[in-house]
Design a protein around this motif. Sequence first.
Motif, short mmCIF file in Angstrom:
data_model
loop_
_atom_site.label_atom_id
_atom_site.label_comp_id
_atom_site.label_asym_id
_atom_site.label_seq_id
_atom_site.Cartn_x
_atom_site.Cartn_y
_atom_site.Cartn_z
N ARG A 74 16.74 36.67 49.56
CA ARG A 74 18.09 36.88 50.13
C ARG A 74 18.05 37.03 51.65
N ALA A 75 16.93 37.48 52.18
CA ALA A 75 16.81 37.65 53.64
C ALA A 75 16.75 36.31 54.37
N LYS A 76 16.45 35.24 53.63
CA LYS A 76 16.37 33.90 54.23
C LYS A 76 17.68 33.15 54.00
N LYS A 77 18.04 32.34 54.96
CA LYS A 77 19.36 31.68 54.90
C LYS A 77 19.34 30.30 54.24
N THR A 78 18.28 29.50 54.49
CA THR A 78 18.28 28.12 54.01
C THR A 78 17.44 27.96 52.74
N GLY A 79 17.70 26.88 52.04
CA GLY A 79 16.93 26.56 50.83
C GLY A 79 15.45 26.39 51.14
N VAL A 80 15.15 25.74 52.27
CA VAL A 80 13.75 25.51 52.67
C VAL A 80 13.05 26.85 52.89
N ASP A 81 13.69 27.73 53.66
CA ASP A 81 13.08 29.03 53.96
C ASP A 81 12.95 29.91 52.72
N LYS A 82 13.91 29.80 51.82
CA LYS A 82 13.85 30.57 50.57
C LYS A 82 12.66 30.12 49.72
N LEU A 83 12.44 28.81 49.66
CA LEU A 83 11.31 28.28 48.88
C LEU A 83 9.98 28.67 49.54
N LEU A 84 9.93 28.59 50.85
CA LEU A 84 8.71 28.96 51.58
C LEU A 84 8.36 30.44 51.39
N VAL A 85 9.38 31.29 51.35
CA VAL A 85 9.12 32.72 51.20
C VAL A 85 8.62 33.04 49.79
N ILE A 86 9.03 32.25 48.80
CA ILE A 86 8.52 32.42 47.42
C ILE A 86 7.02 32.09 47.40
N LEU A 87 6.65 30.98 48.01
CA LEU A 87 5.24 30.58 48.05
C LEU A 87 4.41 31.61 48.80
N GLY A 132 15.79 28.84 36.67
CA GLY A 132 17.17 28.64 37.13
C GLY A 132 17.33 28.98 38.60
N SER A 133 16.69 30.04 39.04
CA SER A 133 16.74 30.44 40.46
C SER A 133 16.09 29.39 41.36
N LEU A 134 14.96 28.85 40.89
CA LEU A 134 14.29 27.79 41.66
C LEU A 134 15.16 26.54 41.76
N GLN A 135 15.82 26.19 40.66
CA GLN A 135 16.72 25.03 40.67
C GLN A 135 17.85 25.25 41.67
#
Length: 200
Positions: A74-87, A132-135
Amino acid sequence: MTKSEKTKEFIIAKAAPLFNKKGYAGTSMSDIMKATGLAKGGLYGNFESKDEIAALAFEYSYNQLKDDIGQKIRAKKTGVDKLLVILQYYKNYTVSPTVDGGCPLLNTAVDADDAYPFLKKKARQALQEMIGSLQHILKMGIQEGAFRSDLNVKKEAELIFAQIEGGIMMAKVLDDVTVLNRLLENLKNRMETEYMNNAE
């Protein structure tokens, strides 16, 4: 919160790491009594069975993981940054897990299998929620124009999740966190080369 509710919460908080580390069969009511300092009557006065404690213990551990990673996403704004923070979140996960005992979803899924249908059901719901969250994050990346519009979000979400969980399992069995970290790096490379809109 009533005294009864506080006692229940206390029991679950103490039981959750036991189930996550030792599994359902490996965790006895005696173990829970020892961890909580309560007598058998104190446990059965609050819960009907070990099954009920195990199911709630899984939910407790899973929610810990979900809340922790959710905060960072939630702290990240874009889809790219959200995926990167998961990794990034799962880097070194087997040596410094959020939840005591490691990934509760992986542990419970393997432990439950066909032996404990009530736990398998809980693990299935958690798995579906995670994928579902990843999608949702991948779709966000497409809507923002960062990811290719023809990206198969269902397939990629399953691949990401399978590589992360598979990496955790392999790193734990081999006692080698670099296996997990290499797989996470592979996923990052895949995102940069296959997902991005400027990919050839």
